[in-house]
Design a protein around this motif. Sequence first.
Motif, mmCIF file in Angstrom:
data_model
loop_
_atom_site.group_PDB
_atom_site.id
_atom_site.type_symbol
_atom_site.label_atom_id
_atom_site.label_comp_id
_atom_site.label_asym_id
_atom_site.label_seq_id
_atom_site.Cartn_x
_atom_site.Cartn_y
_atom_site.Cartn_z
ATOM 1 N N ASN A 90 0.815 -1.216 0.000
ATOM 2 C CA ASN A 90 0.000 0.000 0.000
ATOM 3 C C ASN A 90 0.852 1.271 0.000
ATOM 4 O O ASN A 90 0.484 2.273 -0.618
ATOM 5 C CB ASN A 90 -0.942 0.014 1.217
ATOM 6 N N ASP A 133 0.912 2.796 -8.622
ATOM 7 C CA ASP A 133 0.493 4.189 -8.482
ATOM 8 C C ASP A 133 1.585 4.943 -7.733
ATOM 9 O O ASP A 133 2.401 4.344 -7.016
ATOM 10 C CB ASP A 133 -0.847 4.277 -7.742
ATOM 11 N N ARG A 137 -2.479 3.814 -1.556
ATOM 12 C CA ARG A 137 -3.896 3.509 -1.783
ATOM 13 C C ARG A 137 -4.146 2.026 -1.553
ATOM 14 O O ARG A 137 -3.239 1.266 -1.200
ATOM 15 C CB ARG A 137 -4.346 3.922 -3.183
ATOM 16 N N THR A 138 -5.387 1.595 -1.782
ATOM 17 C CA THR A 138 -5.758 0.185 -1.648
ATOM 18 C C THR A 138 -6.632 -0.210 -2.832
ATOM 19 O O THR A 138 -7.091 0.651 -3.593
ATOM 20 C CB THR A 138 -6.545 -0.059 -0.341
#
Length: 402
Positions: A90, A133, A137-138
């Motif tokens: 993550n 990315d 984030r997830t």
Amino acid sequence: MQIPALPTFESERLIELEELQLSHEPDANYDVITRLASSICNAPIALITIIDSEKQYFKSKIGTDICDTDRDISFCSHAILNPREITIVNDARKDPRFMNNPLTKEETPVIFYVGVPLLTKKGNPLGTLCVIDSKPRTLTDSQIASLRDLASQVENLFELRRNNLKLLEIELLLQKKNEQLRKFAGTVSHDMKMPLANMIVTTDILRAKYAPLFDTQGNNYLSYLKQSSFSLSDYIDNLLSYYESEEQSIEKAEAFELQDLLEELIDLLNINEDYIINLPENPFELVTNKSAVNQILLNLITNSLKYNDKETGIINIKCTQDHAYYYIQVSDNGKGIPKDKQESIFDLFSTATEADNKGKKGNGIGLSTVRNLVQSLGGIISVSSEEGKGATFDFTIKKVSS
């Protein structure tokens, strides 16, 4: 930062990778998958990575211009250490494996990473399908499931390539064996021609010089010997024609009049008055391999003559054309071909009838040769027939591009 260890299965993995012979060139089949992965996961970068002994290169990439990276800093090199699991990072800046990794400090840094190992049938990972990315984030469970499904499609493409390579290897082997067989048949056939000619001449000498000394049975034996020699000689000629037909090509093209060719064939065959041959009404020019067309028509017309049981045999020859093909038809009013033989009539050594008008049994090579020649001219051939009413052969010849 941790340098990824080598998997315990590294040697076997590299062997499978080498067998797959994956190029670095882009492939639309893989690009579709990375586009979908990027879209489904709302990720700016999606990659299909392949990990060799020193580098990680990208079979397909979306959102980056980089072609490869060193294996030591590759996120995917960590992912393949657990081939049955998805690696989810993550925030790479907080993960001990990737802290201070050069890729996290690029202009477009690798911060978020999800990689699905791409496995062979033996379970060895060759690389990953991954999304990246530049911010933490997830992914949702649905996105992760979709990523797994897309990875399985990449694995299917790998397996398809593996099977295609095996088929290509088999095809090359068959071509080599066929070439060896062709050379063997040609050599043996040529070597047999002279002994056969000697047998025929010797038979004639024996009959001319010693016929009065032989009884009827002895003279009959001489006749059988000569007849068998001629049959074997005919068989050899047909076999040579069959293998030589594979060397014909549409590229050996020349312009010629079909009517002129047909008239020459009729003169060559010395056809008697019991046959009527109807040629095309109008002059018709073909631009193709004249030698191949000559042999095709010679075989078809000869068959029509040999297997005609009517008081007056009729052979009709027609020709038309369109922008791409010539269409030629040879039909007769002869014995016809049994329905159960029509599908196999073009197979090598397949015969439709027991014997021709002179009681000679065919060797099943002539029509196989015809099919080879037609295919070499870019066309197809078919037959339609009704027993007792004759047979019709239709074949096409592809026009040579100007």
